[in-house]
Design a protein around this motif. Structure first.
Motif, PDB file in Angstrom:
ATOM      1  N   LEU A 195      42.439  49.796  48.052  1.00  0.00           N
ATOM      2  CA  LEU A 195      41.387  49.549  46.983  1.00  0.00           C
ATOM      3  C   LEU A 195      41.118  51.283  46.370  1.00  0.00           C
ATOM      4  N   GLU A 196      41.131  52.239  46.930  1.00  0.00           N
ATOM      5  CA  GLU A 196      40.943  53.569  46.773  1.00  0.00           C
ATOM      6  C   GLU A 196      41.997  53.908  45.641  1.00  0.00           C
ATOM      7  N   LYS A 197      43.296  53.560  45.989  1.00  0.00           N
ATOM      8  CA  LYS A 197      44.583  53.707  45.291  1.00  0.00           C
ATOM      9  C   LYS A 197      44.331  52.826  43.896  1.00  0.00           C
ATOM     10  N   HIS A 198      43.940  51.710  44.099  1.00  0.00           N
ATOM     11  CA  HIS A 198      44.022  50.867  42.907  1.00  0.00           C
ATOM     12  C   HIS A 198      42.949  51.593  41.793  1.00  0.00           C
ATOM     13  N   LEU A 199      41.922  52.186  42.229  1.00  0.00           N
ATOM     14  CA  LEU A 199      40.761  52.676  41.459  1.00  0.00           C
ATOM     15  C   LEU A 199      41.073  53.880  40.860  1.00  0.00           C
ATOM     16  N   GLN A 200      42.321  54.676  41.233  1.00  0.00           N
ATOM     17  CA  GLN A 200      42.409  55.941  40.993  1.00  0.00           C
ATOM     18  C   GLN A 200      42.391  56.201  39.548  1.00  0.00           C
ATOM     19  N   ASN A 201      42.799  55.247  38.646  1.00  0.00           N
ATOM     20  CA  ASN A 201      42.784  55.575  37.188  1.00  0.00           C
ATOM     21  C   ASN A 201      41.995  54.388  36.488  1.00  0.00           C
ATOM     22  N   GLN A 202      41.246  53.621  37.228  1.00  0.00           N
ATOM     23  CA  GLN A 202      40.378  52.645  36.385  1.00  0.00           C
ATOM     24  C   GLN A 202      38.848  52.551  37.153  1.00  0.00           C
ATOM     25  N   ASP A 203      37.987  52.141  36.401  1.00  0.00           N
ATOM     26  CA  ASP A 203      36.656  52.244  36.866  1.00  0.00           C
ATOM     27  C   ASP A 203      36.376  50.710  37.494  1.00  0.00           C
ATOM     28  N   TYR A 204      37.186  49.801  37.435  1.00  0.00           N
ATOM     29  CA  TYR A 204      37.083  48.221  37.796  1.00  0.00           C
ATOM     30  C   TYR A 204      38.354  47.591  37.854  1.00  0.00           C
ATOM     31  N   LEU A 205      37.777  46.351  38.804  1.00  0.00           N
ATOM     32  CA  LEU A 205      39.311  45.803  39.475  1.00  0.00           C
ATOM     33  C   LEU A 205      40.269  45.373  38.467  1.00  0.00           C
ATOM     34  N   VAL A 206      39.785  44.695  37.355  1.00  0.00           N
ATOM     35  CA  VAL A 206      40.474  44.121  36.418  1.00  0.00           C
ATOM     36  C   VAL A 206      40.196  44.195  35.122  1.00  0.00           C
ATOM     37  N   GLY A 207      40.896  44.524  34.323  1.00  0.00           N
ATOM     38  CA  GLY A 207      40.738  44.464  32.728  1.00  0.00           C
ATOM     39  C   GLY A 207      39.674  45.610  32.293  1.00  0.00           C
ATOM     40  N   ASN A 208      39.915  46.591  33.045  1.00  0.00           N
ATOM     41  CA  ASN A 208      38.883  47.898  32.838  1.00  0.00           C
ATOM     42  C   ASN A 208      37.354  47.688  32.265  1.00  0.00           C
ATOM     43  N   ARG A 209      36.690  46.525  32.905  1.00  0.00           N
ATOM     44  CA  ARG A 209      35.634  46.239  32.470  1.00  0.00           C
ATOM     45  C   ARG A 209      35.010  45.517  33.918  1.00  0.00           C
ATOM     46  N   PHE A 210      33.567  45.281  34.124  1.00  0.00           N
ATOM     47  CA  PHE A 210      32.911  44.656  35.352  1.00  0.00           C
ATOM     48  C   PHE A 210      33.363  43.027  35.020  1.00  0.00           C
ATOM     49  N   THR A 211      33.901  42.465  36.160  1.00  0.00           N
ATOM     50  CA  THR A 211      34.150  40.986  36.117  1.00  0.00           C
ATOM     51  C   THR A 211      33.551  40.375  37.386  1.00  0.00           C
ATOM     52  N   ALA A 212      33.779  39.183  37.640  1.00  0.00           N
ATOM     53  CA  ALA A 212      33.416  38.384  38.706  1.00  0.00           C
ATOM     54  C   ALA A 212      34.144  39.003  39.800  1.00  0.00           C
ATOM     55  N   ALA A 213      35.434  39.482  39.671  1.00  0.00           N
ATOM     56  CA  ALA A 213      35.986  40.037  40.977  1.00  0.00           C
ATOM     57  C   ALA A 213      35.336  41.183  41.557  1.00  0.00           C
ATOM     58  N   ASP A 214      34.687  41.919  40.530  1.00  0.00           N
ATOM     59  CA  ASP A 214      34.158  43.074  41.001  1.00  0.00           C
ATOM     60  C   ASP A 214      32.757  42.949  41.864  1.00  0.00           C
ATOM     61  N   LEU A 215      32.072  41.792  41.223  1.00  0.00           N
ATOM     62  CA  LEU A 215      30.958  41.297  41.934  1.00  0.00           C
ATOM     63  C   LEU A 215      31.318  40.536  43.338  1.00  0.00           C
ATOM     64  N   ASN A 216      32.407  39.991  43.425  1.00  0.00           N
ATOM     65  CA  ASN A 216      32.681  39.248  44.549  1.00  0.00           C
ATOM     66  C   ASN A 216      32.992  40.110  45.575  1.00  0.00           C
TER      67      ASN A 216
END
Ligand code: GSH
Length: 219
Positions: free
Chosen positions: A152-173
């Motif tokens: 997860l740390e690596k995935h977030l290196q260059n983006q603030d959220y999990l998918v699509g560079n915006r807060f989504t249901a995936a972040d909430l979950n």
């Protein structure tokens, strides 16, 4: 109108948070965990996960559960993907690819993270965190969380959220699943991107509104 069956001190918190994010009106039917009721089948017991009237709605005997029109659904994380898709606009995937990635992170949360984060919260719920078996259980769970959190740390290196560079249901979950491990601050201190991401998610008005109601519920 959407009905959520559950209490805020349960995995239903995920759905209450989502409902606040979306901003839709909803009914909340308080169904408590049977294990928190002295005699769950007593005639005067509050409606709980063993009550026949609740089992008629969710035969799994678990909260949360929702009813939306004719649709009855259990599984907190799937409920959030559904609510996002139906009512959530940008909280849902904008493309099939984004939806795929949101499902991936949600399934990942459920299978690779939740078993260990729940193990931690159960130890605290049973006031065992300072006992030797409790400390050993926490250490094992933290070791198991190392690889997923490094990913997860690596995935977030260059983006603030999990998918699509915006807060989504995936972040909430994922944020709600990881909340159960937040007692172990060293997991987050060692991973600044994960730490900043979960703080970003939990600074949202929807989260704060959910927590405000949760805080008023009896422990
Ligand atoms: N996979 C389910 C798990 C639901 C679950 O375990 N709910 C707990 C409360 S957080 C429950 O209802 N337990 C039944 C009981 O304690 O009687 C989900 O995510 O919705």
């Amino acid at each position: 109108m959407l009905t959520i069956y559950g209490v805020y001190r349960s995995r239903a918190s995920r759905n209450y948070w989502m409902a606040r994010e979306i901003g839709i009106a909803f009914n909340s039917v308080p169904v408590i965990q049977a294990g928190r009721v002295a005699n769950p089948l007593a005639v005067d017991a509050p409606i709980n996960t063993m009550s026949p009237e609740f089992l008629a709605i969710n035969p799994m005997g678990m909260i949360p559960c929702i009813k939306d029109g004719d649709l009855v659904m259990h599984e907190s994380l799937a409920i959030n993907l559904y609510l996002a898709r139906k009512y959530g606009g940008p909280l849902a995937g904008k493309t099939v690819e984004e939806e795929g990635m949101m499902s991936m992170w949600t399934m990942w949360a459920a299978t690779e993270v939740e078993p260990y984060s729940v193990a931690i919260v159960r130890i605290y719920d049973n006031a065992q965190e300072n006992s030797e078996p409790g400390k050993a259980g926490i250490a094992v769970a933290c070791r198991s969380l190392k690889k997923p959190l490094d990913v997860l740390e690596k995935h977030l290196q260059n983006q603030d959220y999990l998918v699509g560079n915006r807060f989504t249901a995936a972040d909430l979950n994922l944020a709600e699943v990881l909340r159960y491990a937040q007692t172990e601050q060293e997991l987050f201190d060692a991973r600044p991107k994960v730490k900043a991401w979960i703080e970003r998610c939990q600074s949202r008005d929807g989260y704060k509104a959910m927590q405000a109601t949760r805080g008023k519920e009896p422990v």
